[in-house]
Design a protein around this motif. Sequence first.
Motif, short mmCIF file in Angstrom:
data_model
loop_
_atom_site.label_atom_id
_atom_site.label_comp_id
_atom_site.label_asym_id
_atom_site.label_seq_id
_atom_site.Cartn_x
_atom_site.Cartn_y
_atom_site.Cartn_z
N ALA A 80 13.64 9.89 -39.02
CA ALA A 80 14.43 10.85 -38.23
C ALA A 80 14.04 12.29 -38.58
O ALA A 80 13.97 13.15 -37.70
CB ALA A 80 15.92 10.63 -38.48
N SER A 81 13.77 12.54 -39.85
CA SER A 81 13.33 13.88 -40.26
C SER A 81 11.96 14.21 -39.68
O SER A 81 11.70 15.35 -39.27
CB SER A 81 13.30 13.97 -41.79
N ALA A 82 11.07 13.20 -39.65
CA ALA A 82 9.75 13.41 -39.04
C ALA A 82 9.89 13.72 -37.55
O ALA A 82 9.20 14.60 -37.02
CB ALA A 82 8.87 12.18 -39.25
N LEU A 83 10.79 13.02 -36.88
CA LEU A 83 11.06 13.30 -35.46
C LEU A 83 11.60 14.72 -35.28
O LEU A 83 11.18 15.44 -34.37
CB LEU A 83 12.07 12.29 -34.92
N SER A 84 12.50 15.12 -36.15
CA SER A 84 13.09 16.46 -36.06
C SER A 84 12.04 17.54 -36.27
O SER A 84 12.01 18.54 -35.53
CB SER A 84 14.20 16.61 -37.11
N PHE A 85 11.18 17.34 -37.26
CA PHE A 85 10.15 18.34 -37.53
C PHE A 85 9.13 18.39 -36.40
O PHE A 85 8.67 19.47 -36.02
CB PHE A 85 9.45 18.04 -38.86
N ALA A 86 8.79 17.24 -35.84
CA ALA A 86 7.87 17.20 -34.70
C ALA A 86 8.48 17.91 -33.50
O ALA A 86 7.79 18.65 -32.78
CB ALA A 86 7.53 15.75 -34.34
N LEU A 87 9.78 17.72 -33.27
CA LEU A 87 10.46 18.41 -32.17
C LEU A 87 10.47 19.91 -32.39
O LEU A 87 10.29 20.69 -31.45
CB LEU A 87 11.89 17.89 -32.04
#
Length: 321
Positions: free
Chosen positions: A267-274
């Motif tokens: 979820a953190s990787a998704l957030s940083f990618a966003l």
Amino acid sequence: MKKIKDKVGYLFISPFFLVFFLFNAYPIFFTLYLSMTRYKGFGKKVFIGADNFKLLFKDPNLVDAFLNTLKIWGVNIIFQIFLALLLVMIFSDIKYKVKGLGFFRVIFYLPNLIAAATIALIFMKLLDKDYGVVNQVLFNIGWIDKPIGWLTKPILAQMSVSGIQTWMWFGNSFILFMASVQAVSKEVFEAARIDGAGRFQVLMNITIPSIKPILMYVMVTGLIGGLQLFDIPFLITDGKGFPEGSLNTMIVYIYNMAFVHKNYGYASALSFALFIVIMTFTIVFTVLTNRKEIKEFFENRKNIKARKKELSVLKGSAKHE
């Protein structure tokens, strides 16, 4: 005394930097750290490097969530700006000027003051397939012969959320556009009318150029808000993203990945990618909408450097003589 004044000045501006690092910088760096770990919200964080980021390119649900977000945002921003510009054209028209602008500003801006939870509940009742007011009205006036599943069919659900977002935010865009138009002298509009310009010509040649900076601001902030769309889709679908995942936006997907599936690292990787996507979109859009200003800026810098070089040569020649 100067050193004392400097220290006092730093003391007064320190709260801003403290709040910035505490609520902006620290969460960004901590999210980046979490994105490189395997973490379920409790226990030990296991460092796994870039594995979570590699999963981004293999996750079909991520592509669907991103496309859902773009569809909802795209329809919303088009109708939002169109409606706001239409109202600006009506209220700024010299010939057909509408009185009571302050009253209409309040009415148009009112949806911004209503809590998202309340709006979601209201529209859930209005758009209900079997008992919703919208279907009942359409059925009574003879426009439909069977109920429409506004929130049960993927395309209609996305269009419904886009419509809700348009209703919530067009008043804000209208107020910003209207403030920019009112800064333009009335004589400009009157001169255009005298020269025979129609309302569409006035809109294209006077109104839109006068609100260009605000228009760019609305587009950029709308893009940022659109990619972070969460409250209405989440509340309407209770976080499930139904029907058929059509309302599963990026933030809803990140929320479910973190708090439902307990995969905080991914979820953190998704957030940083966003975050990277939003920043990239913002930079690209800003450059595309300000190409002329950016070109002039670099040309001016080039001219200044050339002028400095000429002055340096002239000074060198003068010293030599």
